[in-house]
Design an enzyme around this catalytic site. Sequence first.
Site, PDB file in Angstrom:
ATOM      1  N   ASP A 114       0.891  -1.297  -0.043  1.00 54.42           N
ATOM      2  CA  ASP A 114      -0.098   0.064   0.013  1.00 54.42           C
ATOM      3  C   ASP A 114       0.764   1.336   0.025  1.00 54.42           C
ATOM      4  O   ASP A 114       1.730   1.505   0.983  1.00 54.42           O
ATOM      5  CB  ASP A 114      -0.783   0.019   1.391  1.00 54.42           C
ATOM      6  CG  ASP A 114      -1.907   0.860   1.349  1.00 54.42           C
ATOM      7  OD1 ASP A 114      -2.157   1.685   0.428  1.00 54.42           O
ATOM      8  OD2 ASP A 114      -2.821   0.874   2.207  1.00 54.42           O
ATOM      9  N   GLY A 123      -5.471   3.451  -7.457  1.00 56.53           N
ATOM     10  CA  GLY A 123      -6.014   3.673  -8.961  1.00 56.53           C
ATOM     11  C   GLY A 123      -5.754   5.087  -9.661  1.00 56.53           C
ATOM     12  O   GLY A 123      -6.419   5.432 -10.391  1.00 56.53           O
ATOM     13  N   ASP A 130     -10.474   4.169  -1.262  1.00 56.34           N
ATOM     14  CA  ASP A 130     -11.248   3.055  -0.310  1.00 56.34           C
ATOM     15  C   ASP A 130     -12.744   3.054  -0.282  1.00 56.34           C
ATOM     16  O   ASP A 130     -13.450   4.073  -0.431  1.00 56.34           O
ATOM     17  CB  ASP A 130     -10.781   3.472   1.117  1.00 56.34           C
ATOM     18  CG  ASP A 130      -9.270   3.213   1.446  1.00 56.34           C
ATOM     19  OD1 ASP A 130      -8.586   3.067   0.608  1.00 56.34           O
ATOM     20  OD2 ASP A 130      -8.985   3.448   2.388  1.00 56.34           O
TER      21      ASP A 130
HETATM   22  C1  GLA Z   1      -5.270   2.271   2.808  1.00 58.76           C
HETATM   23  C2  GLA Z   1      -5.861   1.139   2.084  1.00 58.76           C
HETATM   24  C3  GLA Z   1      -6.804   0.324   2.848  1.00 58.76           C
HETATM   25  C4  GLA Z   1      -6.362  -0.111   4.252  1.00 58.76           C
HETATM   26  C5  GLA Z   1      -5.769   1.020   4.974  1.00 58.76           C
HETATM   27  C6  GLA Z   1      -4.850   0.616   6.178  1.00 58.76           C
HETATM   28  O1  GLA Z   1      -6.330   3.068   3.118  1.00 58.76           O
HETATM   29  O2  GLA Z   1      -6.503   1.683   0.908  1.00 58.76           O
HETATM   30  O3  GLA Z   1      -7.364  -0.891   2.018  1.00 58.76           O
HETATM   31  O4  GLA Z   1      -5.307  -1.159   3.802  1.00 58.76           O
HETATM   32  O5  GLA Z   1      -4.749   1.793   4.095  1.00 58.76           O
HETATM   33  O6  GLA Z   1      -4.372   1.504   6.870  1.00 58.76           O
END
Ligand code: GLA
Length: 406
Positions: A161, A210, A231
Amino acid sequence: MKMKTVSSAVLRRFAALGVILLCASTLSAQKRPYPTAAQLAPTPPMGWNSWNHFAGKVDEADVRAAAKAMVTSGMAAAGYKYIVIDDTWEGQRDAQGFIHPNSKFPDMPGLIAYVHSLGLKFGIYSSPGPRTCAGYPGSYGHEQQDAETYAKWGVDYLKYDLCSYGEIIHKAAGDDLAKNLAMQKAAYEKMHKALESTGRPIVFSMCQYGTDSVWKWGAGVGGNLWRTTGDINDTYRRMAAIGFNQAGLAKFAGPGHWNDPDMLEVGNGGMTDEEYRTHMSLWAILAAPLIAGNDLSAMTPVTLSILTNREVVAVDQDRLGKEGDRVWQQGPLQIWAKPLAGGAEAVGLFNTSYNPHIVTFKLSMIGFPAGAHLRDLWKHEDVQATNGEYTVELPRHGVVMLKVTR
Ligand code: GLA
């Protein structure tokens, strides 16, 4: 004399070739070639991830309960197999720089062995930045060590991430978009290479929300799936905004490399059952990874039936690996279609409005003849088209999902 010289040279060559072949076969016996992307993720990955329900509270007991429930509930039998711990498992690095889990996960290798003992696979989470999105240590400067640690523990899947690496990129690249993109690619490729170097097959899930048309380059840097959006949350509004916005991305997905519109919220309580059926249907038509995000140990029978509808899961997991796309839209009504192996087609009739609406699906919309065979995948019964048309009432925010066969 000359003949003799030639033949001994030939003999020497044969001997050298023999040694090379022997070495090669010994090597291949020791180290199998790393699986191709299409072998690692031939169909969209299915599993469970801790984030949507447990977020930062997740601990070992929650993950054990999820793994156990995945098997006892029938989710595993329906195809779900990855148990993924998202953010907040990370502890401190030791003097050598190796990462250790925090006190919520006192025995990570033991937990992973337990997950494996159930016949499931295990996934973990990190970031190319110094900090994850929840502020825990990321892999920055420790990519190779972390890949080795994951492989040693028995990890089968990594969600990577962007988080704080975005700030590092921003500082270094400023408004230079080309440099920004190059740094993103390099960060993901670095971890992909590190994972590959361990020899352990690990599905690589990219999460950078994305941006920068990641669908065009995600596979090139080793991604098996990449988030196509920010998200999700447990509301119809957000789920629909993400899901119905995926039009046009189909050509970038296929075996080994999938578009990921984020994890499922089915069963988390913020939507009606009908809205969750819409969520599940749309994700299946999108050939999206099906990563459940609810508390598997406390599911209602309806939640379970939505997540494990075999006919809908089969659409998502169809071996042709084609993502669907929108074929028709009028006001709040949308029709999406996904080609399936053997020439069939999955069709979703969606109503995004607050009121029920009648929709007419014409077989000609997907180039099928009037006499084609229709099956309703939520009712589990065959239905009849009349003169090549199927007219049906859709509940508010609802769906009818069909399989159409010639
Ligand atoms: C980001 C990701 C989420 C999750 C959080 C965890 O927001 O997009 O899917 O993994 O981090 O902190």
